[in-house]
Scaffold this motif. Sequence first.
Motif, PDB file in Angstrom:
ATOM      1  N   UNK A  13      -0.928  22.505   9.962  1.00 51.85           N
ATOM      2  CA  UNK A  13       0.126  22.071   9.064  1.00 51.85           C
ATOM      3  C   UNK A  13       0.180  20.552   9.031  1.00 51.85           C
ATOM      4  N   UNK A  14      -0.586  19.971   8.161  1.00 47.31           N
ATOM      5  CA  UNK A  14      -0.582  18.518   8.053  1.00 47.31           C
ATOM      6  C   UNK A  14       0.543  18.108   7.109  1.00 47.31           C
ATOM      7  N   UNK A  15       1.220  17.038   7.425  1.00 42.37           N
ATOM      8  CA  UNK A  15       2.257  16.567   6.502  1.00 42.37           C
ATOM      9  C   UNK A  15       1.582  15.813   5.364  1.00 42.37           C
ATOM     10  N   UNK A  16       2.338  15.604   4.285  1.00 43.11           N
ATOM     11  CA  UNK A  16       1.813  14.841   3.137  1.00 43.11           C
ATOM     12  C   UNK A  16       1.363  13.452   3.598  1.00 43.11           C
ATOM     13  N   UNK A  17       2.188  12.881   4.484  1.00 40.03           N
ATOM     14  CA  UNK A  17       1.889  11.533   4.962  1.00 40.03           C
ATOM     15  C   UNK A  17       0.543  11.504   5.693  1.00 40.03           C
ATOM     16  N   UNK A  18       0.321  12.519   6.529  1.00 37.10           N
ATOM     17  CA  UNK A  18      -0.955  12.588   7.262  1.00 37.10           C
ATOM     18  C   UNK A  18      -2.131  12.779   6.308  1.00 37.10           C
ATOM     19  N   UNK A  19      -1.888  13.582   5.256  1.00 36.52           N
ATOM     20  CA  UNK A  19      -2.961  13.787   4.271  1.00 36.52           C
ATOM     21  C   UNK A  19      -3.296  12.470   3.584  1.00 36.52           C
ATOM     22  N   UNK A  20      -2.262  11.716   3.232  1.00 36.22           N
ATOM     23  CA  UNK A  20      -2.506  10.420   2.578  1.00 36.22           C
ATOM     24  C   UNK A  20      -3.212   9.447   3.531  1.00 36.22           C
ATOM     25  N   UNK A  21      -2.892   9.549   4.811  1.00 35.13           N
ATOM     26  CA  UNK A  21      -3.584   8.685   5.783  1.00 35.13           C
ATOM     27  C   UNK A  21      -5.065   9.040   5.836  1.00 35.13           C
ATOM     28  N   UNK A  22      -5.341  10.363   5.811  1.00 38.40           N
ATOM     29  CA  UNK A  22      -6.749  10.795   5.858  1.00 38.40           C
ATOM     30  C   UNK A  22      -7.516  10.323   4.643  1.00 38.40           C
ATOM     31  N   UNK A  23      -6.899  10.482   3.472  1.00 38.67           N
ATOM     32  CA  UNK A  23      -7.626  10.092   2.265  1.00 38.67           C
ATOM     33  C   UNK A  23      -7.783   8.564   2.207  1.00 38.67           C
ATOM     34  N   UNK A  24      -6.831   7.839   2.770  1.00 37.35           N
ATOM     35  CA  UNK A  24      -6.970   6.371   2.814  1.00 37.35           C
ATOM     36  C   UNK A  24      -8.198   5.995   3.627  1.00 37.35           C
ATOM     37  N   UNK A  25      -8.395   6.695   4.747  1.00 39.88           N
ATOM     38  CA  UNK A  25      -9.566   6.404   5.592  1.00 39.88           C
ATOM     39  C   UNK A  25     -10.855   6.732   4.842  1.00 39.88           C
ATOM     40  N   UNK A  51      -5.856  17.985  -7.219  1.00 41.36           N
ATOM     41  CA  UNK A  51      -5.697  16.546  -7.427  1.00 41.36           C
ATOM     42  C   UNK A  51      -4.496  16.254  -8.338  1.00 41.36           C
ATOM     43  N   UNK A  52      -3.290  16.283  -7.781  1.00 45.09           N
ATOM     44  CA  UNK A  52      -2.121  15.990  -8.614  1.00 45.09           C
ATOM     45  C   UNK A  52      -2.150  14.542  -9.111  1.00 45.09           C
ATOM     46  N   UNK A  53      -1.371  14.269 -10.137  1.00 48.79           N
ATOM     47  CA  UNK A  53      -1.390  12.944 -10.752  1.00 48.79           C
ATOM     48  C   UNK A  53      -1.026  11.826  -9.757  1.00 48.79           C
ATOM     49  N   UNK A  54      -0.051  12.084  -8.869  1.00 49.70           N
ATOM     50  CA  UNK A  54       0.355  11.049  -7.896  1.00 49.70           C
ATOM     51  C   UNK A  54      -0.834  10.670  -7.018  1.00 49.70           C
TER      52      UNK A  54
END
Length: 167
Positions: A13-25, A51-54
């Motif tokens: 269960x990854x949070x949205x924030x963690x997902x964004x951190x992963x994609x940033x890397x 791939x949502x618009x945000x």
Amino acid sequence: MMANQKGACECRQETEEQKYQRISRVIEEYKGREGSLIQILHMAQGIFGYLPLELQQFIAQKLDKPLSEIYGVTTFYSFFATKPRGENTIRVCLGTACYVRGGKKIIDRLQEILSIGVGETTGDGKFTLEVMRCIGACGLAPAITINDQVYKQVNPDKLQTIIEKYY
Ligand code: FES
């Protein structure tokens, strides 16, 4: 948080924030490489499921590219989804051989069985229906795929039975 040897997160269960951190890397790693946009979008879809618009806006900003470029790529390639997909993705081949041998009838029958149109997902989240181009099974057309499974010489009358296996 657990990480494997490559440092990839194994949490369920990854949070949205963690997902964004992963994609940033991922973006930092691939930025500037040839063909990096497609790779980044693939990884993003793997992390977020679609791939949502945000998310497209986030990627555009990080890559310093216009959103229209990202949007153009996600909508051009059928393997990118901009809406959440169902648990199972059914793709009907509409390449020439499959089309000529009844691909359209297969789509019509699936739309009837699932009560959805192409590009839509059933209300219970079980199936998403899409079309695809030739997958190289033309000799055994018409072909469909459900997730990674290829079904060849599909008869519209057998679709109900095939679908039932996924419930
Ligand atoms: S046209 Fe459908 S597999 Fe080639």
